[in-house]
Scaffold this motif. Structure first.
Motif, PDB file in Angstrom:
ATOM      1  N   ALA A   1       3.968  -5.321  -0.360  1.00 24.95           N
ATOM      2  CA  ALA A   1       5.382  -5.493  -0.055  1.00 24.95           C
ATOM      3  C   ALA A   1       5.677  -5.148   1.404  1.00 24.95           C
ATOM      4  O   ALA A   1       6.365  -5.899   2.114  1.00 24.95           O
ATOM      5  CB  ALA A   1       6.231  -4.627  -0.992  1.00 24.95           C
ATOM      6  N   LEU A   2       5.151  -4.023   1.868  1.00 28.05           N
ATOM      7  CA  LEU A   2       5.462  -3.567   3.229  1.00 28.05           C
ATOM      8  C   LEU A   2       4.857  -4.469   4.297  1.00 28.05           C
ATOM      9  O   LEU A   2       5.452  -4.658   5.366  1.00 28.05           O
ATOM     10  CB  LEU A   2       4.987  -2.132   3.413  1.00 28.05           C
TER      11      LEU A   2
ATOM     12  N   PHE B   1      10.106   5.245  -0.364  1.00 28.70           N
ATOM     13  CA  PHE B   1       9.053   5.169   0.646  1.00 28.70           C
ATOM     14  C   PHE B   1       9.260   3.973   1.561  1.00 28.70           C
ATOM     15  O   PHE B   1       9.121   4.082   2.794  1.00 28.70           O
ATOM     16  CB  PHE B   1       7.675   5.092  -0.016  1.00 28.70           C
ATOM     17  N   MET B   2       9.603   2.821   1.007  1.00 26.55           N
ATOM     18  CA  MET B   2       9.770   1.626   1.834  1.00 26.55           C
ATOM     19  C   MET B   2      10.959   1.767   2.784  1.00 26.55           C
ATOM     20  O   MET B   2      10.899   1.327   3.937  1.00 26.55           O
ATOM     21  CB  MET B   2       9.905   0.391   0.944  1.00 26.55           C
TER      22      MET B   2
ATOM     23  N   TYR C   1      10.629   5.535  -6.534  1.00 24.50           N
ATOM     24  CA  TYR C   1       9.560   6.045  -5.670  1.00 24.50           C
ATOM     25  C   TYR C   1       9.246   5.014  -4.585  1.00 24.50           C
ATOM     26  O   TYR C   1       9.185   5.339  -3.388  1.00 24.50           O
ATOM     27  CB  TYR C   1       8.335   6.322  -6.539  1.00 24.50           C
ATOM     28  N   ALA C   2       9.051   3.763  -4.992  1.00 25.81           N
ATOM     29  CA  ALA C   2       8.697   2.713  -4.045  1.00 25.81           C
ATOM     30  C   ALA C   2       9.825   2.448  -3.058  1.00 25.81           C
ATOM     31  O   ALA C   2       9.581   2.294  -1.848  1.00 25.81           O
ATOM     32  CB  ALA C   2       8.346   1.427  -4.802  1.00 25.81           C
TER      33      ALA C   2
ATOM     34  N   VAL D   1       0.187   3.745   3.367  1.00 23.78           N
ATOM     35  CA  VAL D   1       0.570   3.716   1.958  1.00 23.78           C
ATOM     36  C   VAL D   1      -0.424   4.514   1.118  1.00 23.78           C
ATOM     37  O   VAL D   1      -0.026   5.333   0.275  1.00 23.78           O
ATOM     38  CB  VAL D   1       0.666   2.261   1.440  1.00 23.78           C
TER      39      VAL D   1
ATOM     40  N   THR E   1       0.632  -2.574  -4.607  1.00 22.95           N
ATOM     41  CA  THR E   1       1.920  -3.270  -4.611  1.00 22.95           C
ATOM     42  C   THR E   1       2.783  -2.848  -3.424  1.00 22.95           C
ATOM     43  O   THR E   1       3.439  -3.691  -2.798  1.00 22.95           O
ATOM     44  CB  THR E   1       2.680  -3.023  -5.927  1.00 22.95           C
ATOM     45  N   MET E   2       2.788  -1.549  -3.100  1.00 19.86           N
ATOM     46  CA  MET E   2       3.613  -1.107  -1.967  1.00 19.86           C
ATOM     47  C   MET E   2       3.069  -1.618  -0.640  1.00 19.86           C
ATOM     48  O   MET E   2       3.839  -2.011   0.243  1.00 19.86           O
ATOM     49  CB  MET E   2       3.731   0.412  -1.952  1.00 19.86           C
ATOM     50  N   SER E   3       1.760  -1.598  -0.466  1.00 15.97           N
ATOM     51  CA  SER E   3       1.210  -2.083   0.799  1.00 15.97           C
ATOM     52  C   SER E   3       1.429  -3.587   0.938  1.00 15.97           C
ATOM     53  O   SER E   3       1.734  -4.071   2.041  1.00 15.97           O
ATOM     54  CB  SER E   3      -0.283  -1.746   0.903  1.00 15.97           C
TER      55      SER E   3
ATOM     56  N   ALA F   1       0.050   1.320  -7.640  1.00 15.85           N
ATOM     57  CA  ALA F   1       1.119   1.741  -6.730  1.00 15.85           C
ATOM     58  C   ALA F   1       0.750   1.457  -5.280  1.00 15.85           C
ATOM     59  O   ALA F   1       1.561   0.941  -4.498  1.00 15.85           O
ATOM     60  CB  ALA F   1       1.425   3.220  -6.924  1.00 15.85           C
TER      61      ALA F   1
ATOM     62  N   ASN G   1      10.007   2.552  -9.624  1.00 13.80           N
ATOM     63  CA  ASN G   1      10.835   1.722  -8.744  1.00 13.80           C
ATOM     64  C   ASN G   1      11.552   2.543  -7.666  1.00 13.80           C
ATOM     65  O   ASN G   1      11.605   2.155  -6.498  1.00 13.80           O
ATOM     66  CB  ASN G   1      11.835   0.906  -9.558  1.00 13.80           C
TER      67      ASN G   1
END
Length: 498
Positions: free
Chosen positions: A303-304, A449-450, A445-446, A178, A299-301, A296, A443
């Motif tokens: 979530a993933l 990637f996810m 963007y995330a 991420v 939050t993404m890491s 960014a 949103n």
């Protein structure tokens, strides 16, 4: 003796200020406080109520239990701050769509990037958001797909070393990929795993400091916080980010970088906006890029890591994803160097459902924080919220309400987000990226990637774990955290189509 007397004098002055604020705010909000249900305590005493819990996890459960004890909404004192808390979708819709509720509250003042979109004051935010919409336009995001894919491919190569072995904590691998993706799209710069690790360590320390300050109301006062070791640590972490950003900005402005790599990057977009009349100061660049690097990436890491754990716990979900990959991609799914186009990525509906269900149960941001800029009539039970009321939308509670999601709301079921189940559901029942006026600009963007990382991870690996879903415990920080490791076992998936 003189030094002791001086310290005592300072302590009494600070205590007087603290109590004065408590009395002032209590007199200001006492009428609505007694009219709205909630624990009937005086200012300051709620701290003892919440912090009788022994751990962060217990405190989080105490706060969630308040929402169960007082359904829909309640009011409470947190130190000298008066809070109106809700987990009701109708009340949330009202708060997120009223212009007088667009201001972020005191909590976001601690974030440390005041000129970034997340913490920016509302009088500047509307103008700035319009300028930066182009940075997250669909053409720009589509150009990121090959970049994301390259970063994920590196992660997959590294994960192969853990194949067919014992369980391991995958959190580090996820956070590294991420951070590398965020750095590539923010600065057009690829980084090594070691550098990514350093950035993530600084990010975690930075966010932990924010949360610790928020949970200790005496540190809400700058005069106290500025004297603390917490402030010195935070300044050190902020300097780490700012030194890096300043160097990258200087390199770009002087032309000492690959123009093609920078063109569609976030900092490249800032440069374009600046040349078109915005004239960004270095403080603007630091805060915008700092927000991307910290918010960014974290939050993404977060979530993933929960998404991967849900995949490992639900073999049937992995099989549904494999089936969808085969149907949408056909023979393309056999390619090692697959770069999927945006249209086919959008067609992976079950992958999207899986991500949304994980975000519902384990939303990185457990709450949204706002403040009323003027008196607000909620239109519900004659509730009037005076100017300056601190608003908290309890996303974690909202996402688990049985009235919305059914008696099995606590279970992981991606089918909740199929068309038939969700077409008439209010968008304000699902708020992982907020909603309304100040919805998260990143949103799409995330989600892109996810979806890519779920696609490539499941395409290459089968995930399993000995962890039991019913035994999972979480704790709140700036983002939600699992207590314990994200332990998974991975095996290579067969390459032939199924």
């Amino acid at each position: 003796m003189y030094e002791t007397d001086l310290l005592m004098c300072i302590a009494f002055i600070l205590l007087f200020m603290y109590i004065s604020d408590a009395v002032r705010d209590y007199m200001r909000y006492r009428r609505q406080f007694w009219n709205i249900r909630g624990p009937k305590t005086l200012p300051l005493t709620i701290i003892a109520y919440i912090f009788t819990a022994r751990s962060n996890a217990d405190r989080f459960e105490v706060l969630q239990n308040l929402s169960k004890r007082y359904p829909r909404y309640y009011s409470v004192w947190f130190g000298t701050k008066y809070l109106f808390v809700t987990d009701d979708p109708h009340v949330s819709q009202k708060l997120l769509t009223i212009p007088n509720c667009v201001e972020k509250n005191f909590f976001m003042d601690f974030f440390g990037f005041p000129r970034g979109l997340i913490a920016m004051k509302s009088d500047r935010w509307k103008y700035e958001r319009k300028l930066l919409n182009s940075s997250f336009s669909l053409p720009v995001l589509q150009s990121y797909v090959p970049i994301f894919t390259k970063c994920i491919a590196k992660s997959i190569e590294h994960l192969k070393a853990n194949c067919d072995k014992e369980e391991f904590d995958i959190k580090h691998d996820v956070t590294v990929v991420v951070m590398n993706a965020v750095m590539n799209t923010t600065f057009g710069k690829d980084i090594s795993r070691d550098v990514a690790k350093i950035f993530m360590e600084n990010t975690e320390k930075y966010l932990d400091n924010i949360w610790n300050r928020a949970m200790k109301p005496h540190y809400h006062y700058d005069i106290i916080y500025n004297l603390s070791s917490m402030k010195r640590d935070q300044d050190k972490n902020r300097k780490f980010f700012f030194d890096f950003i300043t160097n990258e900005w200087d390199q770009i402005q002087s032309g000492n970088c690959n123009a093609a790599d920078v063109e569609n990057s976030f900092i490249g977009q800032l440069l374009k906006v600046s040349k078109n009349g915005r004239n960004y100061e270095i403080e603007d660049i630091l805060d915008h890029c700092g927000t991307m690097m910290v918010a960014a990436a974290d939050t993404m890491s977060t979530a993933l890591n929960f998404i991967v754990l849900m995949l490992a716990m639900h073999e049937n979900v992995q099989e549904c994803i494999i089936k969808e990959i085969n149907e949408v991609l056909g023979d393309e799914c056999m390619k090692e160097d697959l770069i999927i186009d945006y249209e086919k990525l959008s067609a992976l509906k079950y992958v999207e459902m899986t991500i949304k269900e994980a975000l519902r149960l384990f939303t990185p941001a457990t709450g949204l924080f706002r403040e009323t800029k003027a008196d607000v009539d909620l239109g519900i039970e004659n509730i009037q919220l005076p100017k300056g009321t601190n608003l908290v939308i309890n996303i974690y509670g909202l996402h688990r309400k049985k009235e919305i999601w059914g008696d099995d709301a606590h279970l992981f079921k991606p089918e909740r987000f199929d068309f038939e189940s969700s077409y008439d559901r209010s968008p304000f029942t699902f708020l992982p990226f907020s909603s309304g006026i100040r919805m998260c600009v990143g949103n799409r963007y995330a989600m892109i990637f996810m979806k890519l990382i779920v696609l490539h991870y499941v395409k290459n690996f089968h995930f399993s774990t000995s962890l039991k879903y019913e035994e999972m415990r979480v704790k709140a920080g700036i983002t939600l955290n699992l207590i314990g490791n994200h332990s998974v076992k991975i095996t290579r998936r067969r390459k032939e189509r199924v």
